[in-house]
Design a protein around this motif. Structure first.
Motif, PDB file in Angstrom:
ATOM      1  N   ILE A  91       0.845  -1.190   0.000  1.00 52.32           N
ATOM      2  CA  ILE A  91       0.000   0.000   0.000  1.00 52.32           C
ATOM      3  C   ILE A  91       0.882   1.242   0.000  1.00 52.32           C
ATOM      4  CG2 ILE A  91      -1.806   1.286   1.198  1.00 52.32           C
ATOM      5  CD1 ILE A  91      -2.602  -1.337   2.564  1.00 52.32           C
ATOM      6  N   PHE A  92       0.606   2.176  -0.907  1.00 54.26           N
ATOM      7  CA  PHE A  92       1.265   3.470  -0.923  1.00 54.26           C
ATOM      8  C   PHE A  92       0.345   4.487  -0.250  1.00 54.26           C
ATOM      9  CE2 PHE A  92       3.483   1.351  -4.400  1.00 54.26           C
ATOM     10  CZ  PHE A  92       4.802   1.712  -4.149  1.00 54.26           C
ATOM     11  N   CYS A  93       0.879   5.171   0.755  1.00 51.26           N
ATOM     12  CA  CYS A  93       0.134   6.192   1.485  1.00 51.26           C
ATOM     13  C   CYS A  93       0.685   7.561   1.089  1.00 51.26           C
ATOM     14  CB  CYS A  93       0.260   5.974   2.991  1.00 51.26           C
ATOM     15  SG  CYS A  93      -0.249   4.325   3.557  1.00 51.26           S
ATOM     16  N   LEU A  94      -0.108   8.347   0.363  1.00 46.43           N
ATOM     17  CA  LEU A  94       0.353   9.620  -0.171  1.00 46.43           C
ATOM     18  C   LEU A  94      -0.357  10.786   0.520  1.00 46.43           C
ATOM     19  CD1 LEU A  94       0.191   7.422  -2.706  1.00 46.43           C
ATOM     20  CD2 LEU A  94       0.964   9.411  -4.002  1.00 46.43           C
ATOM     21  N   PRO A  95       0.399  11.713   1.101  1.00 47.92           N
ATOM     22  CA  PRO A  95      -0.211  12.951   1.597  1.00 47.92           C
ATOM     23  C   PRO A  95      -0.553  13.851   0.404  1.00 47.92           C
ATOM     24  CG  PRO A  95       2.150  13.016   1.887  1.00 47.92           C
ATOM     25  CD  PRO A  95       1.842  11.655   1.342  1.00 47.92           C
ATOM     26  N   PRO A  96      -1.286  14.937   0.618  1.00 49.38           N
ATOM     27  CA  PRO A  96      -1.572  15.853  -0.495  1.00 49.38           C
ATOM     28  C   PRO A  96      -0.287  16.321  -1.181  1.00 49.38           C
ATOM     29  CG  PRO A  96      -2.906  16.417   1.423  1.00 49.38           C
ATOM     30  CD  PRO A  96      -1.943  15.366   1.883  1.00 49.38           C
ATOM     31  N   SER A  97      -0.297  16.339  -2.507  1.00 48.95           N
ATOM     32  CA  SER A  97       0.840  16.731  -3.364  1.00 48.95           C
ATOM     33  C   SER A  97       1.920  15.659  -3.443  1.00 48.95           C
ATOM     34  CB  SER A  97       1.471  18.059  -2.897  1.00 48.95           C
ATOM     35  OG  SER A  97       0.508  19.095  -2.907  1.00 48.95           O
ATOM     36  N   GLY A  98       1.712  14.518  -2.812  1.00 47.36           N
ATOM     37  CA  GLY A  98       2.679  13.427  -2.930  1.00 47.36           C
ATOM     38  C   GLY A  98       2.730  12.906  -4.356  1.00 47.36           C
ATOM     39  N   VAL A  99       3.943  12.583  -4.823  1.00 48.50           N
ATOM     40  CA  VAL A  99       4.127  12.139  -6.208  1.00 48.50           C
ATOM     41  C   VAL A  99       4.950  10.857  -6.243  1.00 48.50           C
ATOM     42  CG1 VAL A  99       5.092  12.695  -8.477  1.00 48.50           C
ATOM     43  CG2 VAL A  99       4.025  14.497  -7.100  1.00 48.50           C
ATOM     44  N   ILE A 100       4.460   9.872  -6.994  1.00 48.30           N
ATOM     45  CA  ILE A 100       5.270   8.711  -7.366  1.00 48.30           C
ATOM     46  C   ILE A 100       5.675   8.945  -8.814  1.00 48.30           C
ATOM     47  CG2 ILE A 100       5.350   6.214  -7.670  1.00 48.30           C
ATOM     48  CD1 ILE A 100       3.245   5.936  -5.529  1.00 48.30           C
ATOM     49  N   PRO A 101       6.961   9.219  -9.091  1.00 45.26           N
ATOM     50  CA  PRO A 101       7.382   9.615 -10.439  1.00 45.26           C
ATOM     51  C   PRO A 101       7.060   8.546 -11.489  1.00 45.26           C
ATOM     52  CG  PRO A 101       9.126   9.993  -8.822  1.00 45.26           C
ATOM     53  CD  PRO A 101       8.075   9.181  -8.133  1.00 45.26           C
ATOM     54  N   LEU A 102       7.079   8.982 -12.734  1.00 41.95           N
ATOM     55  CA  LEU A 102       6.814   8.104 -13.861  1.00 41.95           C
ATOM     56  C   LEU A 102       7.798   6.928 -13.835  1.00 41.95           C
ATOM     57  CD1 LEU A 102       5.102   7.858 -16.489  1.00 41.95           C
ATOM     58  CD2 LEU A 102       6.950   9.073 -17.666  1.00 41.95           C
TER      59      LEU A 102
END
Length: 299
Positions: free
Chosen positions: A140-151
């Motif tokens: 599971i990826f937990c992303l806060p606002p504006s979090g980015v997983i690059p291309l």
């Protein structure tokens, strides 16, 4: 737990012990006792057992794990499960909710970046590891606002992604088959998805050669993404030549003056881009690991 009941023979023997001694075989009492004993025996043997229904309960995350074992049992690099198995796993993921894996938007993983407006770095993304074997992995990826997983890509993998909560922008590409490369690290790709998704929504699926094998996640709000990879990435330490994650930068088709003879109509150019390989550890990649504390995945 089953309902305890005395053995049938012990109960009957105690009743025989209470009867009058040496009854006349032709007496009414003797016949009556035989009928009662037969009736009692029938009642004892036909009484149903009580079953603890909670003992056999299967949690959603355990159901996901069991389904992954079936779907990827004969899997491997480049092997896509059958349509029936893909739909089977997708049905499980479509029903998954944040509470099924012990998550809520109020948890610390999803807090916005409070380092100030001048800090333009991507906020840390937390990865929760649930399971990994040779056939598949669950995380599971937990992303806060504006979090980015690059291309990035998923070489020879089939990937299921389920947005558990939040709003996320996804941009993905597939390679253009047989198109000449601009240089050894730059290749032509076709845009597959460029949209914003808000939970609840169905799981998305990408394949080794289709479905948006290279994609980028950008969280517009706090988001949680449940990922199933079959097979998982190779360990770069134990298998340095294996299938590893490659990161890319995307450039518009007209960015470069020379496209090595690739000609596209104007209406096609917006749907194509050049993807250029990046370093193994991009500066905008900010992922940290944390212990998964939700329901047990396996026994």
């Amino acid at each position: 737990m089953g309902f305890d009941m005395k053995p049938e023979k012990e109960v009957i023997s105690r009743k025989n012990h209470c009867k009058a001694k040496n009854p006349s075989p032709n007496s009414v009492n003797s016949v009556s006792n035989k009928k009662q004993k037969k009736k009692k025996k029938t009642m004892l043997t036909s009484r149903p057992r009580m079953v603890d229904s909670t003992a056999d309960e299967i949690t959603p995350v355990r159901r996901l794990f069991d389904t992954c074992k079936q779907v990827f049992s004969n899997g491997g690099p480049g092997i896509v499960p059958s349509l029936e198995k893909i739909q089977q796993l997708r049905d499980i993921l479509d029903d998954m909710k944040p509470e099924d894996v012990g998550l809520a938007p109020t948890m610390p993983y999803f807090r916005p970046n409070n380092n100030g407006a001048e800090d333009l770095s991507s906020p840390p993304i937390t990865y929760l590891h649930l399971h990994q074997c040779e056939q598949f992995s669950i995380g599971i990826f937990c992303l806060p606002p504006s979090g980015v997983i690059p291309l990035h890509n998923h070489p020879e993998m089939t990937v299921f992604s389920k947005l558990l909560f939040g709003t996320m922008h996804i941009k993905s590409y597939d390679w253009v088959v047989d198109a000449p490369m601009r240089d050894p690290k730059t290749r032509l790709a076709k845009l597959k998805v460029d949209s914003t998704f808000t939970a609840p929504c169905n799981a998305s699926i990408l394949y080794p050669e289709d479905g948006g094998n290279m994609h980028r996640f950008t969280a517009q709000t706090a988001c949680a993404v449940l990922d199933v990879l079959g097979p998982p990435y190779c360990d770069p330490y134990s298998d340095p030549e294996g299938r590893h994650c490659t990161y890319f930068l995307d450039f518009p088709f007209d960015k470069f003056s020379s496209a090595n003879g690739v000609v596209l109509r104007d209406e096609e150019k917006e749907g194509h881009a050049w993807l250029q390989e990046r370093d193994d550890n991009p500066e905008d990649l900010n992922v940290v690991g944390a212990l998964y504390t939700g329901p047990n995945v396996e026994d």
